[in-house]
Scaffold this motif. Structure first.
Motif, mmCIF file in Angstrom:
data_model
loop_
_atom_site.group_PDB
_atom_site.id
_atom_site.type_symbol
_atom_site.label_atom_id
_atom_site.label_comp_id
_atom_site.label_asym_id
_atom_site.label_seq_id
_atom_site.Cartn_x
_atom_site.Cartn_y
_atom_site.Cartn_z
ATOM 1 N N ASP A 10 0.878 -1.168 0.000
ATOM 2 C CA ASP A 10 0.000 0.000 0.000
ATOM 3 C C ASP A 10 0.915 1.218 0.000
ATOM 4 N N GLU A 12 1.469 4.964 -0.191
ATOM 5 C CA GLU A 12 0.512 6.026 0.146
ATOM 6 C C GLU A 12 1.117 7.304 0.714
ATOM 7 N N HIS A 66 -4.885 2.630 -5.002
ATOM 8 C CA HIS A 66 -5.185 2.696 -3.564
ATOM 9 C C HIS A 66 -5.896 4.036 -3.303
ATOM 10 N N HIS A 70 -6.423 8.819 -0.506
ATOM 11 C CA HIS A 70 -6.445 8.003 0.719
ATOM 12 C C HIS A 70 -7.402 8.476 1.818
ATOM 13 N N PRO A 114 -8.619 2.566 0.970
ATOM 14 C CA PRO A 114 -7.822 3.026 2.103
ATOM 15 C C PRO A 114 -8.335 2.397 3.399
ATOM 16 N N CYS A 115 -7.445 1.879 4.195
ATOM 17 C CA CYS A 115 -7.719 1.319 5.533
ATOM 18 C C CYS A 115 -8.481 -0.012 5.544
HETATM 19 ZN ZN LIG Z 1 -3.474 2.768 2.912
#
Ligand SMILES: [Zn+2]
Length: 287
Positions: A10, A12, A66, A70, A114-115
């Motif tokens: 990921d 970011e 991604h 974010h 994201p997450c």
């Molecule tokens: Zn992320």
């Protein structure tokens, strides 16, 4: 099909991820290991666009999305965060794909929220948006039951129940390595009781790359034991670089999966091999 290993990142944080990727990419080339980089597309619009292109524009790397910036795409129970507006969600999903394809000149077929969420894309509107934007797969199940960690090993599935049978979900596996190291100011209640894997216990933050490898190894072994189609781990370049700039843990993992006889491929390759790629996307990929 024998279990394969998918190295995935990921990507970011503009500068910190770029710096870490210098070494990560070197290790991948040295050991000839493919990878899927889920990237936040705003990283490709800033000062480091050329650097990311230099680093990641290689046939062995898949570039997936991604999101664009974010944010949380919907309300997040574990992180106590509120999702952004539907207008922004559309920009995050569609815009990131366009930016990535413009930068790398090839189709971007994967999306990771994201997450992550316990139920992946979950929300039907989001599922439809991701499918209609032209993605072939999502990799967004990033939490275990009741938003616990680690993420258990779950089968790939389609979003047919949400009306999108062509869109697949490849759940993440194991620990978000940044959490293992205490790199985020994250809430502390991550453990499930009773646990999914009672024989897997992590009692403190990991302190050394070898210790981190031992945690990841449990999930690689588990994927093989379950004859799961793939093993993957949850890695963030910025966090890997902060903890282990030499990327010793990566080398240990790659040596280990090779020793166990696992082939290393990308999510896109796995998707194509399993015959899950819609014909129109196969044609686009070959054009
Ligand atoms: Zn992320």
């Amino acid at each position: 099909m024998k279990t394969v290993f998918v190295a995935a990142y990921d990507t970011e944080a503009a500068e910190r991820c770029r710096m870490a990727c210098e070494r990560i990419v070197e290790v991948h080339h040295e050991m000839n290991v493919p990878a899927t980089f889920f990237i936040v597309s705003k990283l490709l619009e800033g000062a480091e666009r050329a650097d990311y292109k230099r680093l990641l524009d290689a046939p062995k790397f898949e570039i997936a999305s991604h999101s664009a910036t974010h944010p949380l795409l919907r309300d997040h129970p574990a992180l106590n965060g509120k999702g952004v507006s539907w207008e922004q969600v559309q920009t995050e999903v569609r815009g990131s794909k366009a930016t990535i394809e413009d930068c790398f000149g090839r189709p971007c077929i994967g999306f990771r929220t994201p997450c992550g969420f316990e139920d992946g894309l979950g929300d039907r509107a989001l599922v439809e948006l991701v499918a209609q934007s032209g993605y072939a797969y999502s990799s967004s199940v990033g939490w275990g039951p009741k938003y616990s960690l680690p993420v258990p090993i779950l089968p790939a599935r389609t979003y047919a129940a949400e009306g999108c049978p062509d869109l697949w979900e490849y759940p993440l596996q194991g620990w978000h390595e940044n959490v293992l190291k205490g790199h985020n100011a994250t809430p502390g209640r991550f453990l499930l009781w009773p646990p999914v894997y009672p024989d897997h216990v992590v009692t403190r933050f990991v302190k050394r790359p070898e210790e981190e490898f031992e945690v990841h190894r449990y999930f690689i072994d588990k994927a093989i034991e379950l004859e799961h189609e793939y093993a993957t781990l949850i890695w963030h370049p910025w966090s890997l670089g902060k903890f282990d700039p030499e990327m010793r843990m990566l080398k240990l993992c790659f040596e280990y999966v090779r020793a166990r006889g696992l082939e290393c491929i990308t999510f896109a390759e796995l998707h194509a091999r399993q015959g899950r790629m819609p014909a129109r996307m196969l044609a686009a990929a070959q054009a």
